[in-house]
Design a protein around this motif. Structure first.
Motif, PDB file in Angstrom:
ATOM      1  N   HIS A  37      14.793   5.748  13.919  1.00 24.03           N
ATOM      2  CA  HIS A  37      13.668   5.054  13.294  1.00 24.03           C
ATOM      3  C   HIS A  37      14.212   4.140  12.202  1.00 24.03           C
ATOM      4  CE1 HIS A  37      14.474   8.558  10.780  1.00 24.03           C
ATOM      5  NE2 HIS A  37      13.872   7.937   9.764  1.00 24.03           N
ATOM      6  N   VAL A  38      13.357   3.340  11.641  1.00 26.02           N
ATOM      7  CA  VAL A  38      13.777   2.390  10.614  1.00 26.02           C
ATOM      8  C   VAL A  38      12.624   2.180   9.646  1.00 26.02           C
ATOM      9  CG1 VAL A  38      13.054   0.371  11.965  1.00 26.02           C
ATOM     10  CG2 VAL A  38      14.853   0.132  10.226  1.00 26.02           C
ATOM     11  N   HIS A  39      12.931   1.946   8.384  1.00 22.09           N
ATOM     12  CA  HIS A  39      11.895   1.619   7.415  1.00 22.09           C
ATOM     13  C   HIS A  39      12.429   0.609   6.406  1.00 22.09           C
ATOM     14  CE1 HIS A  39      14.057   5.016   5.640  1.00 22.09           C
ATOM     15  NE2 HIS A  39      13.559   5.796   6.559  1.00 22.09           N
ATOM     16  N   ARG A  40      11.501  -0.007   5.704  1.00 21.16           N
ATOM     17  CA  ARG A  40      11.864  -1.049   4.745  1.00 21.16           C
ATOM     18  C   ARG A  40      12.679  -0.489   3.585  1.00 21.16           C
ATOM     19  NH1 ARG A  40       7.224  -1.847   2.970  1.00 21.16           N
ATOM     20  NH2 ARG A  40       7.386  -0.959   0.875  1.00 21.16           N
ATOM     21  N   LYS A  41      12.258   0.651   3.090  1.00 24.78           N
ATOM     22  CA  LYS A  41      12.941   1.257   1.958  1.00 24.78           C
ATOM     23  C   LYS A  41      14.311   1.815   2.351  1.00 24.78           C
ATOM     24  CE  LYS A  41       9.260   2.815  -1.181  1.00 24.78           C
ATOM     25  NZ  LYS A  41       8.163   1.933  -0.762  1.00 24.78           N
ATOM     26  N   GLY A  42      15.246   1.778   1.398  1.00 25.11           N
ATOM     27  CA  GLY A  42      16.493   2.485   1.580  1.00 25.11           C
ATOM     28  C   GLY A  42      16.248   3.972   1.428  1.00 25.11           C
ATOM     29  N   GLN A  43      17.124   4.792   1.978  1.00 25.38           N
ATOM     30  CA  GLN A  43      16.909   6.240   1.959  1.00 25.38           C
ATOM     31  C   GLN A  43      18.184   6.982   1.566  1.00 25.38           C
ATOM     32  OE1 GLN A  43      15.570   7.855   5.695  1.00 25.38           O
ATOM     33  NE2 GLN A  43      15.380   9.933   4.905  1.00 25.38           N
ATOM     34  N   LEU A  44      18.027   7.921   0.653  1.00 26.41           N
ATOM     35  CA  LEU A  44      19.095   8.855   0.292  1.00 26.41           C
ATOM     36  C   LEU A  44      18.732  10.213   0.871  1.00 26.41           C
ATOM     37  CD1 LEU A  44      21.695   9.429  -1.461  1.00 26.41           C
ATOM     38  CD2 LEU A  44      20.097  10.283  -3.199  1.00 26.41           C
ATOM     39  N   ILE A  45      19.664  10.837   1.586  1.00 26.97           N
ATOM     40  CA  ILE A  45      19.438  12.151   2.187  1.00 26.97           C
ATOM     41  C   ILE A  45      20.343  13.163   1.506  1.00 26.97           C
ATOM     42  CG2 ILE A  45      19.517  13.506   4.309  1.00 26.97           C
ATOM     43  CD1 ILE A  45      19.107  10.935   5.876  1.00 26.97           C
ATOM     44  N   CYS A  67      26.891  15.873  -2.244  1.00 20.60           N
ATOM     45  CA  CYS A  67      26.930  14.484  -1.798  1.00 20.60           C
ATOM     46  C   CYS A  67      25.617  14.145  -1.090  1.00 20.60           C
ATOM     47  CB  CYS A  67      28.100  14.233  -0.839  1.00 20.60           C
ATOM     48  SG  CYS A  67      29.727  14.335  -1.602  1.00 20.60           S
ATOM     49  N   GLY A  68      25.410  12.868  -0.879  1.00 20.81           N
ATOM     50  CA  GLY A  68      24.248  12.416  -0.135  1.00 20.81           C
ATOM     51  C   GLY A  68      24.628  11.221   0.711  1.00 20.81           C
ATOM     52  N   VAL A  69      23.885  10.989   1.765  1.00 21.95           N
ATOM     53  CA  VAL A  69      24.109   9.810   2.604  1.00 21.95           C
ATOM     54  C   VAL A  69      23.086   8.747   2.217  1.00 21.95           C
ATOM     55  CG1 VAL A  69      23.958   8.888   4.941  1.00 21.95           C
ATOM     56  CG2 VAL A  69      25.164  11.029   4.535  1.00 21.95           C
ATOM     57  N   TRP A  70      23.574   7.556   1.910  1.00 18.93           N
ATOM     58  CA  TRP A  70      22.705   6.432   1.560  1.00 18.93           C
ATOM     59  C   TRP A  70      22.582   5.511   2.770  1.00 18.93           C
ATOM     60  CZ3 TRP A  70      18.989   4.545  -1.119  1.00 18.93           C
ATOM     61  CH2 TRP A  70      18.755   3.162  -1.144  1.00 18.93           C
ATOM     62  N   ILE A  71      21.341   5.200   3.157  1.00 19.17           N
ATOM     63  CA  ILE A  71      21.056   4.334   4.300  1.00 19.17           C
ATOM     64  C   ILE A  71      20.217   3.166   3.795  1.00 19.17           C
ATOM     65  CG2 ILE A  71      20.012   4.178   6.584  1.00 19.17           C
ATOM     66  CD1 ILE A  71      20.308   7.260   6.734  1.00 19.17           C
ATOM     67  N   PRO A  72      20.755   1.953   3.769  1.00 12.67           N
ATOM     68  CA  PRO A  72      19.988   0.808   3.276  1.00 12.67           C
ATOM     69  C   PRO A  72      18.738   0.557   4.118  1.00 12.67           C
ATOM     70  CG  PRO A  72      22.324   0.269   3.490  1.00 12.67           C
ATOM     71  CD  PRO A  72      22.112   1.581   4.185  1.00 12.67           C
ATOM     72  N   GLY A  73      17.740  -0.041   3.519  1.00 16.27           N
ATOM     73  CA  GLY A  73      16.528  -0.377   4.245  1.00 16.27           C
ATOM     74  C   GLY A  73      16.823  -1.282   5.425  1.00 16.27           C
ATOM     75  N   GLY A  74      16.069  -1.113   6.502  1.00 15.27           N
ATOM     76  CA  GLY A  74      16.250  -1.928   7.698  1.00 15.27           C
ATOM     77  C   GLY A  74      17.332  -1.438   8.630  1.00 15.27           C
ATOM     78  N   THR A  75      17.941  -0.282   8.332  1.00 12.53           N
ATOM     79  CA  THR A  75      19.018   0.256   9.167  1.00 12.53           C
ATOM     80  C   THR A  75      18.477   1.348  10.098  1.00 12.53           C
ATOM     81  OG1 THR A  75      20.616  -0.111   7.382  1.00 12.53           O
ATOM     82  CG2 THR A  75      21.276   1.374   9.163  1.00 12.53           C
ATOM     83  N   PRO A  76      18.512   1.150  11.414  1.00 15.90           N
ATOM     84  CA  PRO A  76      18.081   2.213  12.331  1.00 15.90           C
ATOM     85  C   PRO A  76      18.965   3.443  12.160  1.00 15.90           C
ATOM     86  CG  PRO A  76      18.256   0.107  13.477  1.00 15.90           C
ATOM     87  CD  PRO A  76      18.904  -0.075  12.136  1.00 15.90           C
ATOM     88  N   HIS A  77      18.351   4.622  12.133  1.00 14.82           N
ATOM     89  CA  HIS A  77      19.132   5.843  11.947  1.00 14.82           C
ATOM     90  C   HIS A  77      18.386   7.037  12.523  1.00 14.82           C
ATOM     91  CE1 HIS A  77      16.447   5.442   8.468  1.00 14.82           C
ATOM     92  NE2 HIS A  77      16.460   6.758   8.371  1.00 14.82           N
ATOM     93  N   SER A  78      19.126   8.098  12.782  1.00 17.16           N
ATOM     94  CA  SER A  78      18.548   9.359  13.245  1.00 17.16           C
ATOM     95  C   SER A  78      19.167  10.487  12.440  1.00 17.16           C
ATOM     96  CB  SER A  78      18.798   9.566  14.741  1.00 17.16           C
ATOM     97  OG  SER A  78      20.190   9.629  15.015  1.00 17.16           O
ATOM     98  N   VAL A  79      18.519  11.640  12.484  1.00 17.78           N
ATOM     99  CA  VAL A  79      18.972  12.800  11.714  1.00 17.78           C
ATOM    100  C   VAL A  79      18.912  14.034  12.600  1.00 17.78           C
ATOM    101  CG1 VAL A  79      18.514  14.285   9.715  1.00 17.78           C
ATOM    102  CG2 VAL A  79      18.166  11.803   9.536  1.00 17.78           C
ATOM    103  N   ARG A  80      19.929  14.867  12.491  1.00 13.26           N
ATOM    104  CA  ARG A  80      19.917  16.167  13.171  1.00 13.26           C
ATOM    105  C   ARG A  80      20.163  17.240  12.118  1.00 13.26           C
ATOM    106  NH1 ARG A  80      24.318  16.798  17.544  1.00 13.26           N
ATOM    107  NH2 ARG A  80      22.896  15.502  18.755  1.00 13.26           N
ATOM    108  N   ALA A  81      19.231  18.155  11.969  1.00 12.02           N
ATOM    109  CA  ALA A  81      19.335  19.191  10.939  1.00 12.02           C
ATOM    110  C   ALA A  81      19.295  20.568  11.583  1.00 12.02           C
ATOM    111  CB  ALA A  81      18.195  19.060   9.932  1.00 12.02           C
ATOM    112  N   THR A  82      19.928  21.537  10.925  1.00 12.54           N
ATOM    113  CA  THR A  82      19.836  22.920  11.386  1.00 12.54           C
ATOM    114  C   THR A  82      18.438  23.452  11.054  1.00 12.54           C
ATOM    115  OG1 THR A  82      20.783  23.654   9.272  1.00 12.54           O
ATOM    116  CG2 THR A  82      22.297  23.353  11.117  1.00 12.54           C
TER     117      THR A  82
END
Length: 283
Positions: A37-45, A67-82
């Protein structure tokens, strides 16, 4: 029983115009796989508990402790969590702070972690002159000062490379040879070797070593014993694992983390954040 709800279906960060909003997610309540998915806002996980892996910009990003992963806005990304994962998400408007323009892993101080968690308790439509607005600004200012770490692994949009990456991320102890993988993905060994270099910039051996380093750093940072990590990665002995680690990073695991503690202490003195921050400098 695992929930059938996707984490992206319950909150759209782009509906909020505020500079930053945050959310806490317990993945016992959501599907473990968050689709692309993608969104306008950047995201820190941030991972508060459990483990999470992100895929963005044709790289796998493992979120280690502190630590955290920073994903700038407009970047398609996916997440896999336990299933036991508990995550903090911080969403920031583009331009709201001097944050990286590319995906990266950031070292996160206890202060930033607590600020994000505190902001998650605020409403997302807070007023510009409210306490929440001031809290959001402090959070963004502190986050902009966090140094980068190196917990990523180049992959590819190619489905065959992605299949190998997914399998080895789940089971890093798999010692199958390049020839074994070539048979599994219906290619010749030579063709797969060329594809791996073209798509990741690394030979298969170097790529798998980088995967082992990413996993090892994550596990060791969380307090796992060297023996446990060596076993998890399929090494025949602790010495073999330590040799690989030292060859790649220039120090043994014990020396590496001792050096991190020294850099942390020096950073606290320089920033005046003794007792508050947990910063380290780039390697």
């Amino acid at each position: 029983m695992a929930s059938s709800r996707s984490a992206v279906s319950v909150f759209d960060p782009d509906l909020a115009d505020q500079p930053a909003v945050a959310r806490l997610l317990d993945f016992a309540d959501y599907e473990a796989e968050v689709p692309v998915h993608v969104h306008r806002k950047g995201q820190l996980i941030l991972a508060l508990h459990g483990a999470v892996t992100c895929t963005a910009d044709d790289e796998i990003w493992i979120v280690p402790p502190n630590c955290g992963v920073w994903i700038p806005g407009g970047t398609p990304h996916s997440v896999r969590a336990t299933v036991n994962a508990q995550l903090s998400y911080l969403f920031a408007e583009p331009g709201a702070a001097n944050l990286p323009k590319v995906c990266c892993t950031l070292s996160i101080s206890p202060l930033v972690r607590e600020l994000v968690n505190r902001l998650a308790g605020e409403v997302s439509d807070y007023l510009p002159d409210s306490h929440a607005a001031r809290l959001a600004q402090v959070t963004l200012d502190e986050l902009a000062g966090m140094p980068r770490e190196h917990f990523n692994l180049p992959i590819s949009g190619d489905p065959k490379i992605r299949a190998i990456a997914d399998a080895l991320t789940i089971e890093p102890s798999d010692r199958s040879t390049l020839g074994d993988w070539a048979k599994r993905v219906a290619m010749s060994e030579r063709s797969l070797a060329r594809l791996m270099i073209r798509e990741t910039g690394l030979t298969f051996g170097r790529w798998r070593q980088q995967l082992h380093l990413v996993v090892a750093l994550r596990e060791l940072a969380s307090g796992a014993a060297v023996q446990t990590v060596a076993d998890k990665l399929g090494y025949e002995s602790v010495n073999a694992f330590i040799t690989m680690f030292k060859k790649a990073l220039g120090s043994t695991p014990a020396q590496y983390f001792a050096q991190r503690r020294v850099r942390l202490s020096q950073s606290r003195i320089k920033t005046g954040a003794i007792g508050v921050g947990d910063r380290t400098h780039n390697r």
